[in-house]
Design a protein around this motif. Structure first.
Motif, PDB file in Angstrom:
ATOM      1  N   GLN A  50      -7.830  -5.344  -1.986  1.00 22.62           N
ATOM      2  CA  GLN A  50      -8.397  -4.895  -3.259  1.00 22.62           C
ATOM      3  C   GLN A  50      -9.893  -4.607  -3.145  1.00 22.62           C
ATOM      4  O   GLN A  50     -10.465  -3.975  -4.031  1.00 22.62           O
ATOM      5  CB  GLN A  50      -8.140  -5.946  -4.336  1.00 22.62           C
ATOM      6  N   ILE A  51     -10.496  -5.077  -2.060  1.00 21.41           N
ATOM      7  CA  ILE A  51     -11.930  -4.875  -1.893  1.00 21.41           C
ATOM      8  C   ILE A  51     -12.274  -5.090  -0.423  1.00 21.41           C
ATOM      9  O   ILE A  51     -11.515  -5.747   0.310  1.00 21.41           O
ATOM     10  CB  ILE A  51     -12.712  -5.832  -2.813  1.00 21.41           C
ATOM     11  N   VAL A  52     -13.414  -4.568  -0.024  1.00 24.33           N
ATOM     12  CA  VAL A  52     -13.853  -4.720   1.364  1.00 24.33           C
ATOM     13  C   VAL A  52     -13.926  -6.208   1.736  1.00 24.33           C
ATOM     14  O   VAL A  52     -14.293  -7.046   0.930  1.00 24.33           O
ATOM     15  CB  VAL A  52     -15.235  -4.050   1.557  1.00 24.33           C
ATOM     16  N   ASN A  53     -13.527  -6.480   2.979  1.00 26.61           N
ATOM     17  CA  ASN A  53     -13.561  -7.830   3.541  1.00 26.61           C
ATOM     18  C   ASN A  53     -12.576  -8.794   2.890  1.00 26.61           C
ATOM     19  O   ASN A  53     -12.726 -10.026   3.033  1.00 26.61           O
ATOM     20  CB  ASN A  53     -14.976  -8.427   3.509  1.00 26.61           C
ATOM     21  N   ASP A  54     -11.601  -8.252   2.195  1.00 26.68           N
ATOM     22  CA  ASP A  54     -10.574  -9.101   1.606  1.00 26.68           C
ATOM     23  C   ASP A  54      -9.234  -8.396   1.711  1.00 26.68           C
ATOM     24  O   ASP A  54      -9.146  -7.189   1.493  1.00 26.68           O
ATOM     25  CB  ASP A  54     -10.885  -9.382   0.131  1.00 26.68           C
ATOM     26  N   PHE A  55      -8.177  -9.129   2.053  1.00 24.66           N
ATOM     27  CA  PHE A  55      -6.840  -8.552   2.084  1.00 24.66           C
ATOM     28  C   PHE A  55      -5.820  -9.662   1.868  1.00 24.66           C
ATOM     29  O   PHE A  55      -6.106 -10.843   2.079  1.00 24.66           O
ATOM     30  CB  PHE A  55      -6.573  -7.796   3.395  1.00 24.66           C
ATOM     31  N   GLN A  56      -4.648  -9.227   1.407  1.00 24.89           N
ATOM     32  CA  GLN A  56      -3.592 -10.172   1.061  1.00 24.89           C
ATOM     33  C   GLN A  56      -2.288  -9.758   1.718  1.00 24.89           C
ATOM     34  O   GLN A  56      -2.022  -8.563   1.888  1.00 24.89           O
ATOM     35  CB  GLN A  56      -3.365 -10.199  -0.453  1.00 24.89           C
ATOM     36  N   LYS A  57      -1.455 -10.732   2.040  1.00 21.26           N
ATOM     37  CA  LYS A  57      -0.140 -10.433   2.592  1.00 21.26           C
ATOM     38  C   LYS A  57       0.765  -9.871   1.517  1.00 21.26           C
ATOM     39  O   LYS A  57       0.735 -10.311   0.365  1.00 21.26           O
ATOM     40  CB  LYS A  57       0.492 -11.706   3.158  1.00 21.26           C
ATOM     41  N   GLY A  58       1.570  -8.910   1.919  1.00 22.07           N
ATOM     42  CA  GLY A  58       2.624  -8.404   1.056  1.00 22.07           C
ATOM     43  C   GLY A  58       3.922  -9.122   1.352  1.00 22.07           C
ATOM     44  O   GLY A  58       3.941 -10.244   1.858  1.00 22.07           O
ATOM     45  N   ASP A  59       5.021  -8.450   1.073  1.00 26.93           N
ATOM     46  CA  ASP A  59       6.334  -9.087   1.207  1.00 26.93           C
ATOM     47  C   ASP A  59       6.789  -9.251   2.652  1.00 26.93           C
ATOM     48  O   ASP A  59       7.610 -10.109   2.955  1.00 26.93           O
ATOM     49  CB  ASP A  59       7.378  -8.259   0.445  1.00 26.93           C
ATOM     50  N   ILE A  60       6.283  -8.408   3.558  1.00 29.45           N
ATOM     51  CA  ILE A  60       6.791  -8.422   4.935  1.00 29.45           C
ATOM     52  C   ILE A  60       5.647  -8.422   5.944  1.00 29.45           C
ATOM     53  O   ILE A  60       5.620  -7.643   6.878  1.00 29.45           O
ATOM     54  CB  ILE A  60       7.730  -7.216   5.179  1.00 29.45           C
ATOM     55  N   ALA A  61       4.703  -9.337   5.795  1.00 31.17           N
ATOM     56  CA  ALA A  61       3.490  -9.341   6.618  1.00 31.17           C
ATOM     57  C   ALA A  61       3.698  -9.896   8.033  1.00 31.17           C
ATOM     58  O   ALA A  61       2.853  -9.663   8.914  1.00 31.17           O
ATOM     59  CB  ALA A  61       2.404 -10.139   5.916  1.00 31.17           C
ATOM     60  N   GLU A  62       4.778 -10.604   8.265  1.00 28.60           N
ATOM     61  CA  GLU A  62       4.949 -11.250   9.567  1.00 28.60           C
ATOM     62  C   GLU A  62       4.992 -10.226  10.700  1.00 28.60           C
ATOM     63  O   GLU A  62       5.734  -9.243  10.646  1.00 28.60           O
ATOM     64  CB  GLU A  62       6.245 -12.063   9.586  1.00 28.60           C
ATOM     65  N   GLY A  63       4.154 -10.455  11.729  1.00 28.66           N
ATOM     66  CA  GLY A  63       4.111  -9.553  12.872  1.00 28.66           C
ATOM     67  C   GLY A  63       3.107  -8.424  12.714  1.00 28.66           C
ATOM     68  O   GLY A  63       3.012  -7.552  13.581  1.00 28.66           O
ATOM     69  N   TYR A  64       2.390  -8.413  11.607  1.00 25.81           N
ATOM     70  CA  TYR A  64       1.371  -7.393  11.343  1.00 25.81           C
ATOM     71  C   TYR A  64       0.019  -8.056  11.089  1.00 25.81           C
ATOM     72  O   TYR A  64      -0.043  -9.210  10.676  1.00 25.81           O
ATOM     73  CB  TYR A  64       1.727  -6.564  10.108  1.00 25.81           C
ATOM     74  N   SER A  65      -1.052  -7.303  11.342  1.00 20.32           N
ATOM     75  CA  SER A  65      -2.381  -7.763  10.955  1.00 20.32           C
ATOM     76  C   SER A  65      -3.204  -6.557  10.510  1.00 20.32           C
ATOM     77  O   SER A  65      -2.909  -5.424  10.872  1.00 20.32           O
ATOM     78  CB  SER A  65      -3.090  -8.481  12.116  1.00 20.32           C
ATOM     79  N   SER A  67      -7.410  -5.285   8.919  1.00 23.15           N
ATOM     80  CA  SER A  67      -8.808  -5.598   8.690  1.00 23.15           C
ATOM     81  C   SER A  67      -9.325  -4.622   7.646  1.00 23.15           C
ATOM     82  O   SER A  67      -8.775  -3.534   7.469  1.00 23.15           O
ATOM     83  CB  SER A  67      -9.631  -5.488   9.975  1.00 23.15           C
ATOM     84  N   ARG A  68     -10.394  -5.018   6.947  1.00 17.71           N
ATOM     85  CA  ARG A  68     -11.006  -4.124   5.957  1.00 17.71           C
ATOM     86  C   ARG A  68     -12.515  -4.328   6.025  1.00 17.71           C
ATOM     87  O   ARG A  68     -13.134  -4.888   5.131  1.00 17.71           O
ATOM     88  CB  ARG A  68     -10.477  -4.445   4.556  1.00 17.71           C
ATOM     89  N   GLU A  69     -13.080  -3.825   7.095  1.00 15.18           N
ATOM     90  CA  GLU A  69     -14.526  -3.969   7.317  1.00 15.18           C
ATOM     91  C   GLU A  69     -15.325  -2.898   6.596  1.00 15.18           C
ATOM     92  O   GLU A  69     -16.506  -3.073   6.312  1.00 15.18           O
ATOM     93  CB  GLU A  69     -14.819  -3.950   8.811  1.00 15.18           C
ATOM     94  N   LYS A  70     -14.681  -1.766   6.320  1.00 11.83           N
ATOM     95  CA  LYS A  70     -15.330  -0.677   5.589  1.00 11.83           C
ATOM     96  C   LYS A  70     -14.420  -0.252   4.438  1.00 11.83           C
ATOM     97  O   LYS A  70     -13.190  -0.338   4.548  1.00 11.83           O
ATOM     98  CB  LYS A  70     -15.561   0.523   6.507  1.00 11.83           C
ATOM     99  N   LYS A  71     -15.014   0.237   3.386  1.00 10.88           N
ATOM    100  CA  LYS A  71     -14.248   0.657   2.217  1.00 10.88           C
ATOM    101  C   LYS A  71     -13.271   1.772   2.583  1.00 10.88           C
ATOM    102  O   LYS A  71     -12.176   1.858   2.046  1.00 10.88           O
ATOM    103  CB  LYS A  71     -15.206   1.142   1.133  1.00 10.88           C
TER     104      LYS A  71
END
Lengths: 115, 111
Positions: A50-65, A67-71
């Protein structure tokens, strides 16, 4: 032109390798999303930010990663821990993530195939 | 877990005919219902966002209605044209402002 770009369009990966999918937007949107599409199923949310430097897992996040360093950028890494990574991946963005009526704008997608 | 169902899965319609299809969703805790159109080799594009029971939205030959009490929305296309061929997706906003997507209705217009 404003929009969302994803690269590459097609990606092939050997089993056991990590791979990163690119997503860039120049719409000045705060929120960004990664979805996965499999045949016969609706889009499923992997991660969102929802904003830079922040992220949340969705329904199927396992095995994924992610980053949100820039907008503008929200790359998705498919790790070797993802058991069934072959799929079509869509990136999207919206003005803000905190409203039920915000339209999402989509990129053209990346088709990942694990060999 | 919220579930959004779309029917039919696919639909063949003669050019010039009108058609409609359905999106069903849980009627409790409704926030908003979105319709998107996804043409082959393109990105999904938003058609409508609907928030109130009884809402009716229109864009050209395409319109949508919403019944939040019984948990369904209809999408109507009047006088189908070849360019209407696409997959039509509906999505329900959940309490975390995220979208729960149906699997889509694939519409094929026969000339």
């Amino acid at each position: 032109d404003g929009g969302i770009t994803q690269s590459p369009k097609y990606l092939f990966r050997k089993e056991g390798q990590n791979v990163t999918l690119s997503c860039e937007q120049n719409l000045n949107h705060d929120a960004m999303y990664w979805y996965r599409q499999d045949p016969g199923q609706g889009l499923r949310l992997i991660y969102y930010s929802q904003i830079v430097n922040d992220f949340q897992k969705g329904d199927i996040a396992e095995g994924y990663s992610v980053s949100r360093e820039k907008k503008e950028s929200f790359p998705l890494t498919v790790t070797s821990a993802q058991k069934n990574p072959t799929a079509f991946y869509l990136c999207a963005s919206s003005i803000g993530g905190g409203a039920t009526y915000n339209e999402q704008f989509f990129g053209p997608g990346t088709r990942l195939t694990v060999l | 877990i919220l579930n959004v169902e779309q029917s039919p899965q696919s639909l063949h319609v003669q050019e010039g005919d009108s058609t409609n299809f359905t999106c069903s969703f849980p009627s409790s805790n409704f926030y908003a219902l979105h319709w998107y159109r996804w043409e082959t080799a393109k990105s999904p594009e938003a058609l409508f966002v609907m928030t109130l029971n009884g809402d009716e939205k229109k864009k050209g030959r395409i319109s949508a209605t919403l019944n939040t009490k019984e948990g369904y929305s209809y999408l109507y296309i009047k006088g189908s044209q070849p360019e209407d061929s696409a997959t039509y997706l509906c999505a329900l906003s959940d309490s975390n402002y995220q979208l729960i997507w149906g699997a889509g209705t694939k519409l094929i217009i026969k000339p």
